[in-house]
Design an enzyme around this catalytic site. Structure first.
Site, short mmCIF file in Angstrom:
data_model
loop_
_atom_site.label_atom_id
_atom_site.label_comp_id
_atom_site.label_asym_id
_atom_site.label_seq_id
_atom_site.Cartn_x
_atom_site.Cartn_y
_atom_site.Cartn_z
CG HIS A 5 32.55 40.18 45.71
ND1 HIS A 5 33.07 40.65 44.55
CD2 HIS A 5 32.08 41.28 46.35
CE1 HIS A 5 32.93 41.96 44.47
NE2 HIS A 5 32.33 42.36 45.57
CD GLN A 52 23.75 40.03 58.31
OE1 GLN A 52 24.53 40.72 58.94
NE2 GLN A 52 23.31 40.35 57.11
CG HIS A 79 25.91 47.91 55.15
ND1 HIS A 79 25.44 46.66 55.52
CD2 HIS A 79 26.82 47.68 54.18
CE1 HIS A 79 26.04 45.74 54.80
NE2 HIS A 79 26.89 46.32 53.98
CD1 TRP A 110 22.24 41.62 45.73
CD2 TRP A 110 20.85 43.34 46.13
NE1 TRP A 110 21.02 41.35 45.13
CE2 TRP A 110 20.16 42.38 45.36
CE3 TRP A 110 20.19 44.51 46.50
CZ2 TRP A 110 18.83 42.55 44.96
CZ3 TRP A 110 18.86 44.68 46.11
CH2 TRP A 110 18.20 43.70 45.36
CG ASN A 111 25.61 39.31 49.68
OD1 ASN A 111 25.24 38.39 48.95
ND2 ASN A 111 26.70 40.02 49.42
CB SER A 112 22.68 43.01 54.49
OG SER A 112 23.95 42.62 54.99
CD GLU A 138 22.64 37.65 54.16
OE1 GLU A 138 22.79 38.27 55.23
OE2 GLU A 138 23.59 37.30 53.44
CG ASP A 197 25.33 47.90 46.02
OD1 ASP A 197 26.35 48.14 46.67
OD2 ASP A 197 24.68 46.84 46.14
CD GLN A 198 26.87 50.22 51.58
OE1 GLN A 198 26.76 51.22 52.27
NE2 GLN A 198 27.99 49.52 51.52
N1 UDP Z 1 27.67 38.95 57.57
C1 UDP Z 1 27.78 37.99 58.55
N2 UDP Z 1 27.98 38.39 59.82
C2 UDP Z 1 28.08 39.69 60.17
C3 UDP Z 1 27.95 40.67 59.17
C4 UDP Z 1 27.72 40.27 57.87
O1 UDP Z 1 27.69 36.78 58.27
O2 UDP Z 1 28.29 39.98 61.34
C5 UDP Z 1 27.47 38.52 56.17
C6 UDP Z 1 26.08 38.87 55.69
O3 UDP Z 1 25.19 37.84 56.03
C7 UDP Z 1 26.29 39.05 54.19
C8 UDP Z 1 27.75 39.50 54.07
O4 UDP Z 1 28.37 39.19 55.32
O5 UDP Z 1 26.11 37.83 53.52
C9 UDP Z 1 27.89 40.97 53.83
O6 UDP Z 1 27.51 41.26 52.52
P1 UDP Z 1 26.74 42.59 52.16
O7 UDP Z 1 26.54 42.58 50.69
O8 UDP Z 1 25.51 42.72 52.98
O9 UDP Z 1 27.69 43.76 52.62
P2 UDP Z 1 29.26 44.07 52.38
O10 UDP Z 1 30.00 43.39 53.47
O11 UDP Z 1 29.62 43.56 51.02
O12 UDP Z 1 29.31 45.55 52.50
#
Ligand code: UDP
Length: 487
Positions: A33, A364, A379, A382-384, A387, A403-404
């Site tokens: 978030h 990341q 996984h 949504w951010n991944s 990205e 939502d994954q």
């Molecule tokens: N991220 C990161 N380094 C890591 C793993 C994740 O910077 O080793 C960041 C990634 O770039 C993303 C966020 O953490 O912006 C994870 O958000 P995502 O929605 O993908 O997954 P969540 O952690 O909410 O399950």
């Protein structure tokens, strides 16, 4: 050095004699978030606004520790383009270091709901530069009520896809039939989306989900959403045009993504900048970038399951040996809470044989944009997902919950940028999937599509692009309001 953001010519940060419009953004304390809200903050600030990004005191401690700085220093404004970003924090009502935050989600949500509104109200009232608007994100729907009580306009940043927004919206307002215990085999038909089988839905909506509290928390957000003047979504028109159009008959959503920082050098890096401002809750292993630089282009398998998912011991074992047997170098994010699930001797073998790198947290975005990366085992948070598309990196999708699941389907099927690793993972399947996205004709087609999405994503957020225009309209709106004389 602290910079004056008084919004006057004297302070050097003003728009003529008018105050610089000031937006307070409030994030739920979770990495998935914080990241998109901070990235939105940068894009808005770059166009000439002051943004104060807020979250809880506990988050402040974690961000400061990860960035090796002090909480106090985070309050200083940092210039981003033509505007500024600073952080400010409020109490969640729980004592510092109390593990209940991690152990009891229900308790934590109740504490935040009770302590958050008065603390945020006080925070907004004590701002030196008057606040023009408050923007919240999921899990903190009370932010909209605080804004209304203060007589301020408000917005929301939805941090998942438009498709998932639409699914939850229809469920909350009972506009479609969803699977239930009595009627489990329902195909959900929603405008702008393909027919959705139960296995295509965000798992929290299923009656079998062990996380019923999350269903309540997620759907609750739709209760007061119509109070928001702006509902932004971290997606882009070219990716989800039909879903955005269709749901906008009920609730207009404004695509302003993909919210990903521009590469350190290249398009957007100067205009937007602020790449050094982070809200990481974990300390990123920056040395992984040097490690990547020692590998040939498109050789490395990057593996991360984000900030929440923890794989089982069996899955960790299969991923470990599967990665080793791909014969490719790998960069694997194993958070400290998952470290003990690694197979015995694996970390030592990785080190001794120099076959990969294990890190507790990676930078990341920079990893994904590195030319050494061949594919991303993700996984599908949504951010991944955003990205990976922005970086044009092929994926092996391994969704776990929420939502994954639809995100993985979108990546593999709608976007065609990867394949799905069936659960539970086995070493043989992992090797097969990595091979499928890195070698041969299928991999070539996947790479081509990944490059096309990379281009489309960059275009959406570049100056005058579909998402950029929406951000500009928001900034113009607030700037005009700030310039209007008040009686
Ligand atoms: N991220 C990161 N380094 C890591 C793993 C994740 O910077 O080793 C960041 C990634 O770039 C993303 C966020 O953490 O912006 C994870 O958000 P995502 O929605 O993908 O997954 P969540 O952690 O909410 O399950």
């Amino acid at each position: 050095m602290a910079i004056a953001v008084t919004g006057t010519e004297e302070g050097g940060a003003g728009v003529g004699d008018s105050p610089m419009p000031h937006v307070v953004m409030v994030s739920f304390p979770a990495q998935g978030h914080l990241n998109p809200l901070l990235r939105l903050a940068k894009r808005v600030a770059a166009k000439g606004l002051l943004v104060t990004l807020c979250s809880t005191d506990d988050t402040a401690r974690r961000i400061a520790a990860a960035a090796s700085t002090s909480v106090g220093a985070l309050a200083d404004p940092t210039r981003v383009g033509r505007g500024f970003i600073r952080f400010e924090f409020f109490s969640d009502g729980i004592a510092p270091d109390d593990p209940v935050r991690q152990l009891d989600f229900d308790f934590f949500m109740a504490a935040l709901r009770s302590a958050g509104p008065p603390a945020l109200t006080a925070l907004v009232r004590r701002q030196v530069v008057p606040v023009a608007c408050i923007v919240g994100n999921p899990f903190v729907p009370w932010v909209l009520d605080v804004a209304a009580d203060l007589g301020l306009p408000s917005g929301v940043l939805w941090v998942q896809s438009a498709a998932v927004f639409s699914i939850y919206y229809h469920c909350h307002h009972a506009l479609a039939t969803f699977p239930s215990e009595d009627n489990p085999d329902v195909t959900v038909q929603l405008p702008g989306l393909p027919p959705l089988r139960p296995e295509d839905l965000p798992t929290f909506l299923l009656w079998t989900s062990p996380y019923q509290i999350l269903k309540i928390v997620i759907l609750e957000q739709f209760g007061n959403l119509s109070n928001a003047s702006w509902v932004f979504a971290n997606t882009f028109d070219e990716l989800e045009h039909e879903a955005i159009e269709a749901i906008s008959h009920h609730q207009v959503i404004i695509p302003i993504g993909p919210l990903v920082d521009p590469p350190a050098e290249g398009a957007g890096s100067k205009e937007i900048g602020g790449g050094e401002i982070k809200a990481d809750l974990f300390k990123a292993a920056d040395e992984s970038i040097q490690w990547l630089a020692r590998h040939p282009p498109r050789s490395v398998v990057y593996v991360s399951v984000g900030s929440v998912v923890v794989l089982t011991e069996e899955e960790m074992e299969e991923v470990a040996w599967g990665l080793k047997h791909t014969g490719r170098p790998f960069l694997w994010v194993v958070r400290s809470d998952a470290r003990e699930r690694l197979p015995a001797g694996f970390a030592e073998a990785v080190e001794a044989e120099g076959i990969g790198m294990l890190v507790e947290w990676s930078p990341q975005e920079r990893v994904l944009e590195h030319e050494a990366v061949a594919c991303f085992l993700t996984h599908c948070g949504w951010n991944s997902t955003m990205e990976a598309l922005t970086a044009g990196v092929p994926v092996v999708a391994y969704p776990q919950f929420g939502d994954q699941v639809p995100d993985a389907k979108m990546l593999a099927e709608a976007c065609g940028v990867g394949v799905r690793l069936p659960a539970p993972a086995t070493r043989a399947e992992l090797q097969r999937c990595v091979k499928a996205v890195t070698e041969g004709e299928t991999a070539e087609a996947i790479r081509r599509r990944a490059s096309e999405w990379k281009e489309a994503a960059a275009k959406a957020v570049s100056e005058g692009g579909s998402s950029d225009r929406h951000i500009q309209a928001f900034v113009d709106d607030l700037t005009k309001k700030a310039a209007r004389p008040t009686n």
